[in-house]
Structures are given as structure tokens and as C-alpha cells.
Design a protein around this motif. Sequence first.
Motif, PDB file in Angstrom:
ATOM      1  N   VAL A   5       0.990  -1.031   0.279  1.00 29.72           N
ATOM      2  CA  VAL A   5      -0.127   0.220   0.059  1.00 29.72           C
ATOM      3  C   VAL A   5       1.189   1.252  -0.038  1.00 29.72           C
ATOM      4  O   VAL A   5       1.518   1.250   0.274  1.00 29.72           O
ATOM      5  CB  VAL A   5      -0.534   0.174   1.296  1.00 29.72           C
ATOM      6  N   MET A   6       0.879   2.420  -1.070  1.00 25.90           N
ATOM      7  CA  MET A   6       1.521   3.884  -1.176  1.00 25.90           C
ATOM      8  C   MET A   6       0.956   4.895  -0.176  1.00 25.90           C
ATOM      9  O   MET A   6      -0.700   4.776   0.008  1.00 25.90           O
ATOM     10  CB  MET A   6       1.499   3.985  -2.366  1.00 25.90           C
ATOM     11  N   LEU A   7       1.233   5.230   0.605  1.00 23.25           N
ATOM     12  CA  LEU A   7       0.813   5.918   1.547  1.00 23.25           C
ATOM     13  C   LEU A   7       1.813   7.103   1.141  1.00 23.25           C
ATOM     14  O   LEU A   7       2.510   6.945   1.029  1.00 23.25           O
ATOM     15  CB  LEU A   7       1.603   6.366   3.078  1.00 23.25           C
ATOM     16  N   PRO A   8       0.537   8.629   0.852  1.00 18.37           N
ATOM     17  CA  PRO A   8       0.718   9.515   0.940  1.00 18.37           C
ATOM     18  C   PRO A   8       1.879  10.702   1.276  1.00 18.37           C
ATOM     19  O   PRO A   8       2.227   9.928   2.940  1.00 18.37           O
ATOM     20  CB  PRO A   8      -0.023  10.639   1.361  1.00 18.37           C
ATOM     21  N   THR A   9       3.209  10.991   0.913  1.00 16.31           N
ATOM     22  CA  THR A   9       4.415  11.646   1.335  1.00 16.31           C
ATOM     23  C   THR A   9       3.947  13.164   1.911  1.00 16.31           C
ATOM     24  O   THR A   9       4.626  13.870   2.831  1.00 16.31           O
ATOM     25  CB  THR A   9       5.668  11.429   0.607  1.00 16.31           C
ATOM     26  N   LYS A  10       3.204  13.515   1.460  1.00 17.11           N
ATOM     27  CA  LYS A  10       2.644  14.856   2.005  1.00 17.11           C
ATOM     28  C   LYS A  10       2.683  14.751   4.048  1.00 17.11           C
ATOM     29  O   LYS A  10       1.775  13.773   4.037  1.00 17.11           O
ATOM     30  CB  LYS A  10       2.035  15.801   1.274  1.00 17.11           C
ATOM     31  N   ALA A  11       1.604  16.530   4.120  1.00 17.02           N
ATOM     32  CA  ALA A  11       1.683  15.569   5.181  1.00 17.02           C
ATOM     33  C   ALA A  11       0.140  15.995   5.267  1.00 17.02           C
ATOM     34  O   ALA A  11      -0.424  16.824   4.315  1.00 17.02           O
ATOM     35  CB  ALA A  11       1.693  17.219   6.242  1.00 17.02           C
ATOM     36  N   ILE A  12      -0.646  15.513   6.309  1.00 17.40           N
ATOM     37  CA  ILE A  12      -2.312  15.354   6.220  1.00 17.40           C
ATOM     38  C   ILE A  12      -2.492  16.591   7.913  1.00 17.40           C
ATOM     39  O   ILE A  12      -1.325  16.170   8.819  1.00 17.40           O
ATOM     40  CB  ILE A  12      -2.458  14.136   6.427  1.00 17.40           C
ATOM     41  N   GLN A  13      -3.711  16.760   7.504  1.00 15.15           N
ATOM     42  CA  GLN A  13      -4.372  17.906   9.463  1.00 15.15           C
ATOM     43  C   GLN A  13      -5.305  16.081   9.638  1.00 15.15           C
ATOM     44  O   GLN A  13      -6.248  16.458   9.029  1.00 15.15           O
ATOM     45  CB  GLN A  13      -4.857  19.081   8.994  1.00 15.15           C
ATOM     46  N   ILE A  14      -4.851  16.627  10.712  1.00 17.73           N
ATOM     47  CA  ILE A  14      -6.280  15.422  11.625  1.00 17.73           C
ATOM     48  C   ILE A  14      -6.796  16.729  13.167  1.00 17.73           C
ATOM     49  O   ILE A  14      -5.855  17.185  13.692  1.00 17.73           O
ATOM     50  CB  ILE A  14      -5.675  13.852  12.155  1.00 17.73           C
TER      51      ILE A  14
END
Length: 109
Positions: A5-14
Motif C-alpha cells: 500500500v502506497m501512503l502519501p508523503t505529504k503532511a496531513i491534518q487531523i
Amino acid sequence: MSQIVMLPTKAIQIELDDNMKIVPVDTHGYEGESLTGRTWTMDMLRSWCGNKSTDWLKKYILENPRYSREMGAMEQKGQLVHKGRGSAWRFKASVMAEFLDRHWEELPW
């Protein structure tokens, strides 16, 4: 069959509700590593249990009548090895970690 599974490498906000918090996980030096295929010694188990003494581990987990069936099953499967008085203990790390997760709330930490 395993799946990549490829995960995004950019920051995410939760967003967290006010009653939620982020709790850091202590990986005991194995960050990003699986317990699969690992063997724990008694000292490693002690470390994972917050440096409880060997006597505490024996009293509340390993020789506790409440868990004797589970410990016996682990021993029969070779997931827990102890040859008798004075010999070293060995534990299949993934199985022992699952045991600790299942019984965490029952133990007198």
C-alpha cells in the motif's frame, strides 16, 4: 498474499475533539520493526512490561494459575520455553505481546 500500500508523503491534518489526545508509543528501540520472528529473553519481557521484576512476571503472569492454560498452550507450541529451575526463559515475542494486550487491564501494574 501480501499487499503493498502506497501512503502519501505529504503532511496531513487531523482534527481531534477536546476529549481526545495523542499518546506517544514506546517502541523499545524497535520503531518500525515487527515482532514477527523475534524471540524475547526474560530481560526483554521485563523491559516491555515497564521493567517489572522477574518475580513479578512469574507471580502475576508466567506462574499465575489464572493464565496456566494459556501459558501451557504456549509451551506446548514452543512459543514459551523454560526447561526448569535455573534455565533461561524464551518467549515468541509476537505471541507474548498479544497475550499482554489481551490481559493488560487485568494485571496489577
